[in-house]
Design a protein around this motif. Structure first.
Motif, PDB file in Angstrom:
ATOM      1  N   GLN A   1      11.564  56.880  27.442  1.00 48.88           N
ATOM      2  CA  GLN A   1      12.436  56.163  26.517  1.00 48.88           C
ATOM      3  C   GLN A   1      11.589  55.624  25.374  1.00 48.88           C
ATOM      4  O   GLN A   1      10.520  55.052  25.598  1.00 48.88           O
ATOM      5  CB  GLN A   1      13.165  55.021  27.213  1.00 48.88           C
ATOM      6  N   LEU A   2      12.047  55.832  24.147  1.00 46.09           N
ATOM      7  CA  LEU A   2      11.284  55.414  22.978  1.00 46.09           C
ATOM      8  C   LEU A   2      11.423  53.914  22.742  1.00 46.09           C
ATOM      9  O   LEU A   2      12.533  53.366  22.781  1.00 46.09           O
ATOM     10  CB  LEU A   2      11.759  56.169  21.733  1.00 46.09           C
ATOM     11  N   GLU A   3      10.295  53.260  22.495  1.00 44.23           N
ATOM     12  CA  GLU A   3      10.323  51.842  22.150  1.00 44.23           C
ATOM     13  C   GLU A   3      10.692  51.647  20.684  1.00 44.23           C
ATOM     14  O   GLU A   3      11.219  50.601  20.307  1.00 44.23           O
ATOM     15  CB  GLU A   3       8.960  51.216  22.429  1.00 44.23           C
ATOM     16  N   MET A   4      10.409  52.674  19.872  1.00 47.18           N
ATOM     17  CA  MET A   4      10.752  52.629  18.453  1.00 47.18           C
ATOM     18  C   MET A   4      11.794  53.721  18.185  1.00 47.18           C
ATOM     19  O   MET A   4      11.529  54.912  18.368  1.00 47.18           O
ATOM     20  CB  MET A   4       9.518  52.867  17.584  1.00 47.18           C
ATOM     21  N   LEU A   5      12.989  53.318  17.761  1.00 50.62           N
ATOM     22  CA  LEU A   5      14.050  54.290  17.515  1.00 50.62           C
ATOM     23  C   LEU A   5      13.811  55.062  16.223  1.00 50.62           C
ATOM     24  O   LEU A   5      13.965  56.281  16.180  1.00 50.62           O
ATOM     25  CB  LEU A   5      15.403  53.579  17.449  1.00 50.62           C
TER      26      LEU A   5
ATOM     27  N   LEU B   1       4.214  56.342   9.743  1.00 50.79           N
ATOM     28  CA  LEU B   1       5.356  57.108  10.233  1.00 50.79           C
ATOM     29  C   LEU B   1       5.380  57.109  11.758  1.00 50.79           C
ATOM     30  O   LEU B   1       4.347  56.981  12.404  1.00 50.79           O
ATOM     31  CB  LEU B   1       5.305  58.548   9.716  1.00 50.79           C
ATOM     32  N   ASP B   2       6.588  57.279  12.322  1.00 50.04           N
ATOM     33  CA  ASP B   2       6.756  57.346  13.764  1.00 50.04           C
ATOM     34  C   ASP B   2       7.357  58.712  14.107  1.00 50.04           C
ATOM     35  O   ASP B   2       7.347  59.632  13.276  1.00 50.04           O
ATOM     36  CB  ASP B   2       7.643  56.201  14.247  1.00 50.04           C
ATOM     37  N   VAL B   3       7.883  58.854  15.305  1.00 51.96           N
ATOM     38  CA  VAL B   3       8.506  60.124  15.702  1.00 51.96           C
ATOM     39  C   VAL B   3       9.711  60.428  14.819  1.00 51.96           C
ATOM     40  O   VAL B   3       9.894  61.543  14.348  1.00 51.96           O
ATOM     41  CB  VAL B   3       8.930  60.082  17.188  1.00 51.96           C
TER      42      VAL B   3
END
Length: 486
Positions: A83-87, A321-323
């Motif tokens: 589960q991603l902590e950062m959406l 940047l993130d996913v």
């Protein structure tokens, strides 16, 4: 003697349908025109860079797990996810950046700090999104809307009793404008209309249930990337005895006295008692059963939006940047007007950047990133896509350079693209529309084609029929279609 069924198309809904039918005692042949499975859910390799070609967001993972559990298997023996902590990271033209944390308290603190507003309206909004989702999921998403018995359940009674609260008569933007207290939040949540290829200025407000998938239930990521969902389901299907026939195109669904008797492919006739079409519903009627009177109201629905995707191998890493990342357009209403009224692409498009190498380092060389860069575009109406693609590429790079303060062109080491024409060619999606029909009408859900037909033994699954497109809804379509059999 074993009952025989054929599934046409090895997209995720077709594979899920095949798995479910084996549990009903059917011998399954899954026939796919391409020489690979997955439909839109595929993977591409460009040198040392790997990309998920299509869907990049994973929600409601229990719908995938359910296939394995139905088969008496442990899904964790096939694939794992986190589960991603950062959406998502949201970027705005004025320099504002919002980090959408999965943790509610962190999210509210981020909004209060970055936008200098109270977070209570957002808290109330997310609670309303959950209410919309829970009031509609069982009655609108998990059952056929075209069978009378579906309306005899307690779920329907709950939905009807809440009809005034479901925002059916306002569009998404109107609801967001009233409920949220900042234009940047309004734009952020208007964006969720694109999750089913629609326009927030036209789509009914009940679709504000969509944010609950991420902000309430959570956003997830398979350990090896989105293609791992396909790989795991393929392995399960093979273990379940599904016969895969790749590189074989179905040319007709054969019937006799309004009953299915099999299909004809380029290699000859294949008999079957049941046929599930995972093809686009328009292709099925126009090409595979042209003798059958088509439901023209359904056939003529406004198509959903499509996508223009650039796959860029970037020889640099970007810690900001993130996913999942969104670089917003400055004029959102104009962008949707371009897509759905003018059938073109805004000069200032909203840009989505997905970087799986943030979590799967092997997807890119050391010190590099694999960028999946997407903008929403109209379906193919005969536009000059070569010209639009080159212009949009330039506009995307200019926007990224401006917001991230970089020189992106010099960092692109390898690239490819996907546009509506290629989408239609590779997945047989009518006009390259990603989700079949749009939801730009409050009755759109009822206009989608049902998961059954007037021909006995012919059923439908996939993004162009009920309940819609995207991995979760495609999996639900397979469940609905197969539950209708026998």
């Amino acid at each position: 003697m074993a009952k025989k069924a054929i599934v046409i198309g090895a997209g995720i809904a077709g594979i899920a349908s095949a798995i479910r039918l084996t549990k009903k005692g059917y011998t399954i042949s899954l026939i796919e025109a391409n020489d690979y499975p997955g439909g839109k859910l595929t993977s591409i390799q460009l040198g040392k860079y790997r990309f998920d070609a299509g869907p990049s967001l994973f929600t409601l993972p229990y719908l995938v797990d359910e296939l394995f559990e139905l088969s008496g298997k442990n899904p964790r023996d096939y694939f794992n996810y986190r589960q991603l902590e950062m959406l998502c990271h949201y970027f705005y033209e004025d320099g504002t950046t919002l980090h959408a944390y999965a943790d509610r308290e962190k999210l509210f603190q981020e909004v209060e700090t970055k936008l200098n507003i109270a977070s209570k309206p957002l808290k109330d909004y997310l609670e309303h999104s959950e209410f919309l989702f829970e009031r509609t999921r069982h009655s609108f998403l998990e059952k056929s809307l075209h069978k009378f018995r579906s309306y005899l359940s307690s779920d329907i009674l709950k939905t009807v009793s809440s009809i005034r609260k479901l925002n059916l008569f306002e569009n998404m933007h109107e609801v967001n404008h009233v409920r949220l207290n900042h234009p940047k939040l309004i734009q952020l949540f208007d964006r969720f209309a694109t999750y089913n290829g629609s326009n927030p200025y036209k789509a009914p407000g009940v679709l504000n249930s969509i944010p609950h998938l991420e902000f309430g239930i959570g956003s997830f990521f398979p350990e090896e990337g989105m293609h791992q969902i396909l790989d795991a389901c393929m392995k399960l299907a093979e273990e379940s005895g599904v016969e895969f026939r790749f590189g074989e195109r179905v040319t007709a669904i054969e019937t006799e006295k309004k009953k299915v008797r099999g299909v004809t492919t380029q290699n000859g006739f294949v008999p079957a008692e049941i046929v599930i079409s995972n093809c686009d519903v328009k292709h099925t009627y126009r090409q595979l059963i042209p003798f059958q009177k088509a439901p023209e109201k359904t056939m003529n629905q406004e198509p959903s939006s499509s996508a223009l995707i650039f796959y860029w191998g970037i020889k640099k890493t970007f810690p900001e940047l993130d996913v999942h990342n969104i670089l917003f357009s400055e004029n959102y209403q104009d962008e949707f007007k371009c897509i759905f009224e003018e059938f073109t692409i805004s000069d200032d498009p909203t840009v989505y950047i997905h970087i799986s190498s943030k979590l799967v380092p092997d997807d890119a060389p050391d010190g590099c990133e694999n960028w999946f860069v997407m903008v929403n575009v109209p379906s193919n109406q005969g536009q000059d896509w070569e010209k639009l693609r080159l212009k949009t590429r330039e506009n995307c790079i200019r926007k990224i350079n401006r917001i991230l303060k970089t020189d992106l062109e010099s960092l692109i080491e390898t690239e490819d693209f996907l546009d509506p024409i290629r989408i239609e060619e590779r997945t047989n999606s009518f006009a390259g529309a990603l989700y079949g029909a749009s939801s730009n009408d409050r009755m759109a859900a009822f206009f989608r084609h049902p998961n059954f037909s007037k021909i006995k033994g012919l059923y439908f699954a996939g993004g162009s029929v009920h309940p819609g497109g995207g991995i979760p809804l495609c999996l639900l379509s397979a469940k609905i279609a197969t539950d209708l059999i026998d």
